[in-house]
Scaffold this motif. Structure first.
Motif, PDB file in Angstrom:
ATOM      1  N   MET A   1       1.228  -1.041  -0.050  1.00  0.00           N
ATOM      2  CA  MET A   1       0.109   0.103  -0.029  1.00  0.00           C
ATOM      3  C   MET A   1       0.665   1.156  -0.418  1.00  0.00           C
ATOM      4  SD  MET A   1      -3.120  -0.608  -0.095  1.00  0.00           S
ATOM      5  CE  MET A   1      -3.580   0.833  -0.602  1.00  0.00           C
ATOM      6  N   GLU A   2       1.954   1.634   0.468  1.00  0.00           N
ATOM      7  CA  GLU A   2       2.853   2.581   1.192  1.00  0.00           C
ATOM      8  C   GLU A   2       3.149   2.696  -0.558  1.00  0.00           C
ATOM      9  OE1 GLU A   2       5.032   4.939   2.729  1.00  0.00           O
ATOM     10  OE2 GLU A   2       4.079   3.562   3.751  1.00  0.00           O
ATOM     11  N   ASP A   3       3.809   1.836  -2.030  1.00  0.00           N
ATOM     12  CA  ASP A   3       4.366   2.321  -2.803  1.00  0.00           C
ATOM     13  C   ASP A   3       2.500   3.256  -3.720  1.00  0.00           C
ATOM     14  OD1 ASP A   3       6.344   1.761  -2.701  1.00  0.00           O
ATOM     15  OD2 ASP A   3       6.004  -1.071  -3.426  1.00  0.00           O
ATOM     16  N   ALA A   4       1.545   2.221  -3.319  1.00  0.00           N
ATOM     17  CA  ALA A   4       0.587   2.840  -4.374  1.00  0.00           C
ATOM     18  C   ALA A   4       0.258   4.434  -3.528  1.00  0.00           C
ATOM     19  CB  ALA A   4      -1.128   1.672  -4.092  1.00  0.00           C
ATOM     20  N   ASN A   5       0.496   4.262  -2.006  1.00  0.00           N
ATOM     21  CA  ASN A   5      -0.041   5.957  -2.388  1.00  0.00           C
ATOM     22  C   ASN A   5       0.810   6.490  -2.601  1.00  0.00           C
ATOM     23  OD1 ASN A   5      -2.037   5.649  -0.135  1.00  0.00           O
ATOM     24  ND2 ASN A   5      -1.154   4.506   1.296  1.00  0.00           N
ATOM     25  N   LYS A   6       2.619   6.235  -2.831  1.00  0.00           N
ATOM     26  CA  LYS A   6       3.323   7.447  -3.243  1.00  0.00           C
ATOM     27  C   LYS A   6       2.460   7.733  -4.639  1.00  0.00           C
ATOM     28  CE  LYS A   6       6.947   5.808   0.114  1.00  0.00           C
ATOM     29  NZ  LYS A   6       8.354   5.208  -0.204  1.00  0.00           N
ATOM     30  N   VAL A   7       2.825   6.908  -5.706  1.00  0.00           N
ATOM     31  CA  VAL A   7       1.751   7.480  -6.635  1.00  0.00           C
ATOM     32  C   VAL A   7       0.946   7.162  -6.909  1.00  0.00           C
ATOM     33  CG1 VAL A   7       1.460   5.747  -9.195  1.00  0.00           C
ATOM     34  CG2 VAL A   7       3.471   4.826  -7.488  1.00  0.00           C
TER      35      VAL A   7
ATOM     36  N   VAL B   1     -11.718   5.900  -6.408  1.00  0.00           N
ATOM     37  CA  VAL B   1     -10.320   5.316  -5.382  1.00  0.00           C
ATOM     38  C   VAL B   1     -10.004   6.100  -3.898  1.00  0.00           C
ATOM     39  CG1 VAL B   1      -8.139   6.596  -6.187  1.00  0.00           C
ATOM     40  CG2 VAL B   1      -9.120   5.477  -8.422  1.00  0.00           C
ATOM     41  N   TYR B   2     -10.543   7.453  -3.758  1.00  0.00           N
ATOM     42  CA  TYR B   2     -10.107   7.553  -2.788  1.00  0.00           C
ATOM     43  C   TYR B   2     -10.682   6.839  -1.494  1.00  0.00           C
ATOM     44  CZ  TYR B   2      -8.943  12.367  -4.638  1.00  0.00           C
ATOM     45  OH  TYR B   2      -8.155  13.608  -4.976  1.00  0.00           O
ATOM     46  N   ASP B   3     -11.615   6.340  -2.085  1.00  0.00           N
ATOM     47  CA  ASP B   3     -12.911   5.537  -0.696  1.00  0.00           C
ATOM     48  C   ASP B   3     -11.454   4.306  -0.762  1.00  0.00           C
ATOM     49  OD1 ASP B   3     -14.688   6.609  -0.709  1.00  0.00           O
ATOM     50  OD2 ASP B   3     -15.885   6.068  -1.868  1.00  0.00           O
ATOM     51  N   LEU B   4     -11.642   3.435  -2.028  1.00  0.00           N
ATOM     52  CA  LEU B   4     -10.712   2.360  -1.974  1.00  0.00           C
ATOM     53  C   LEU B   4      -9.211   2.503  -1.339  1.00  0.00           C
ATOM     54  CD1 LEU B   4     -10.325  -0.591  -2.756  1.00  0.00           C
ATOM     55  CD2 LEU B   4      -9.625   0.071  -5.042  1.00  0.00           C
ATOM     56  N   LEU B   5      -8.741   3.384  -1.836  1.00  0.00           N
ATOM     57  CA  LEU B   5      -7.451   3.815  -0.899  1.00  0.00           C
ATOM     58  C   LEU B   5      -7.666   3.819   1.007  1.00  0.00           C
ATOM     59  CD1 LEU B   5      -5.090   6.055  -3.194  1.00  0.00           C
ATOM     60  CD2 LEU B   5      -4.665   3.439  -2.421  1.00  0.00           C
ATOM     61  N   ILE B   6      -8.229   4.816   0.802  1.00  0.00           N
ATOM     62  CA  ILE B   6      -8.531   5.217   2.088  1.00  0.00           C
ATOM     63  C   ILE B   6      -9.205   3.138   3.039  1.00  0.00           C
ATOM     64  CG2 ILE B   6      -9.642   5.969   3.932  1.00  0.00           C
ATOM     65  CD1 ILE B   6     -10.016   8.808   2.180  1.00  0.00           C
ATOM     66  N   GLU B   7     -10.007   2.993   3.063  1.00  0.00           N
ATOM     67  CA  GLU B   7     -10.461   1.491   3.278  1.00  0.00           C
ATOM     68  C   GLU B   7      -9.089   0.403   2.980  1.00  0.00           C
ATOM     69  OE1 GLU B   7     -13.817  -1.544   2.380  1.00  0.00           O
ATOM     70  OE2 GLU B   7     -13.194  -0.305   0.888  1.00  0.00           O
ATOM     71  N   GLU B   8      -8.268   0.361   1.759  1.00  0.00           N
ATOM     72  CA  GLU B   8      -7.011  -0.193   2.556  1.00  0.00           C
ATOM     73  C   GLU B   8      -6.085  -0.407   3.040  1.00  0.00           C
ATOM     74  OE1 GLU B   8      -7.831  -3.684   0.543  1.00  0.00           O
ATOM     75  OE2 GLU B   8      -8.977  -2.879   0.028  1.00  0.00           O
ATOM     76  N   ASP B   9      -6.109   1.539   3.320  1.00  0.00           N
ATOM     77  CA  ASP B   9      -4.300   1.765   4.259  1.00  0.00           C
ATOM     78  C   ASP B   9      -4.906   1.059   5.773  1.00  0.00           C
ATOM     79  OD1 ASP B   9      -2.911   2.572   2.786  1.00  0.00           O
ATOM     80  OD2 ASP B   9      -3.306   4.313   2.597  1.00  0.00           O
ATOM     81  N   CYS B  10      -6.483   1.323   5.744  1.00  0.00           N
ATOM     82  CA  CYS B  10      -7.851   1.139   7.518  1.00  0.00           C
ATOM     83  C   CYS B  10      -7.354  -0.090   7.159  1.00  0.00           C
ATOM     84  CB  CYS B  10      -8.537   2.134   7.407  1.00  0.00           C
ATOM     85  SG  CYS B  10      -8.267   3.969   7.091  1.00  0.00           S
ATOM     86  N   LYS B  11      -7.360  -1.127   6.543  1.00  0.00           N
ATOM     87  CA  LYS B  11      -7.479  -2.751   6.858  1.00  0.00           C
ATOM     88  C   LYS B  11      -6.016  -3.186   7.115  1.00  0.00           C
ATOM     89  CE  LYS B  11     -10.461  -4.292   3.733  1.00  0.00           C
ATOM     90  NZ  LYS B  11     -11.238  -4.420   2.029  1.00  0.00           N
ATOM     91  N   ALA B  12      -5.005  -2.386   6.257  1.00  0.00           N
ATOM     92  CA  ALA B  12      -3.305  -3.305   6.418  1.00  0.00           C
ATOM     93  C   ALA B  12      -3.244  -2.164   7.971  1.00  0.00           C
ATOM     94  CB  ALA B  12      -2.390  -2.369   5.668  1.00  0.00           C
ATOM     95  N   GLY B  13      -3.836  -1.344   8.399  1.00  0.00           N
ATOM     96  CA  GLY B  13      -3.493  -0.956   9.912  1.00  0.00           C
ATOM     97  C   GLY B  13      -2.854   0.810   9.746  1.00  0.00           C
ATOM     98  N   ASP B  14      -2.708   1.063   8.138  1.00  0.00           N
ATOM     99  CA  ASP B  14      -2.019   2.388   8.552  1.00  0.00           C
ATOM    100  C   ASP B  14      -3.050   3.683   8.317  1.00  0.00           C
ATOM    101  OD1 ASP B  14       0.122   3.924   7.670  1.00  0.00           O
ATOM    102  OD2 ASP B  14       0.775   2.596   5.133  1.00  0.00           O
ATOM    103  N   HIS B  15      -2.789   4.409   9.178  1.00  0.00           N
ATOM    104  CA  HIS B  15      -3.756   5.070   9.703  1.00  0.00           C
ATOM    105  C   HIS B  15      -3.130   6.321   9.352  1.00  0.00           C
ATOM    106  CE1 HIS B  15      -4.536   8.180  12.517  1.00  0.00           C
ATOM    107  NE2 HIS B  15      -6.096   8.127  12.706  1.00  0.00           N
ATOM    108  N   SER B  16      -1.942   6.411   9.139  1.00  0.00           N
ATOM    109  CA  SER B  16      -0.728   7.599   8.651  1.00  0.00           C
ATOM    110  C   SER B  16      -1.528   8.378   7.083  1.00  0.00           C
ATOM    111  CB  SER B  16       0.858   7.802   8.895  1.00  0.00           C
ATOM    112  OG  SER B  16       1.298   8.671   8.211  1.00  0.00           O
ATOM    113  N   ASN B  17      -0.833   6.672   6.648  1.00  0.00           N
ATOM    114  CA  ASN B  17      -1.532   7.101   5.203  1.00  0.00           C
ATOM    115  C   ASN B  17      -2.811   7.742   4.313  1.00  0.00           C
ATOM    116  OD1 ASN B  17       0.856   7.016   3.897  1.00  0.00           O
ATOM    117  ND2 ASN B  17       1.326   4.676   4.141  1.00  0.00           N
ATOM    118  N   ALA B  18      -3.784   6.328   5.508  1.00  0.00           N
ATOM    119  CA  ALA B  18      -5.448   6.973   5.108  1.00  0.00           C
ATOM    120  C   ALA B  18      -5.075   8.099   5.218  1.00  0.00           C
ATOM    121  CB  ALA B  18      -5.735   5.887   6.278  1.00  0.00           C
ATOM    122  N   LEU B  19      -5.210   8.563   6.034  1.00  0.00           N
ATOM    123  CA  LEU B  19      -4.967  10.032   6.909  1.00  0.00           C
ATOM    124  C   LEU B  19      -4.385  11.287   5.754  1.00  0.00           C
ATOM    125  CD1 LEU B  19      -6.543  11.471   9.566  1.00  0.00           C
ATOM    126  CD2 LEU B  19      -4.593  11.873  10.514  1.00  0.00           C
TER     127      LEU B  19
END
Length: 80
Positions: free
Chosen positions: A1-7, A22-40
């Protein structure tokens, strides 16, 4: 997810616009991965692009903060 967020963020800073899905999916997947910082970070970019966060987004971010993303996503949905 980190790479997807960077791109994604690189494209957004370059003037590309994402769909709501796309916004919804990225936020949802970041949250599923437990990555609060990227989701935010994605939610900030979404709001800067003119789309306000919804209850879904806030619940998603909250689920990561209290450490129960798997339970939240098992029972949640994005309203259309």
């Amino acid at each position: 997810m980190e790479d997807a967020n960077k791109v994604f963020l690189k494209g957004a800073k370059g003037g590309l616009r994402a769909t709501d899905e796309v916004y919804d999916l990225l936020i949802e997947e970041d949250c599923k991965a437990g990555d609060h910082s990227n989701a935010l970070e994605i939610s900030y970019e979404m709001e800067a692009a003119g789309r306000m966060a919804t209850t879904f987004h806030f619940n998603c971010l909250l689920s990561v903060q209290v450490n129960f993303p798997n339970n939240f996503f098992r029972f949640s949905f994005i309203s259309q």
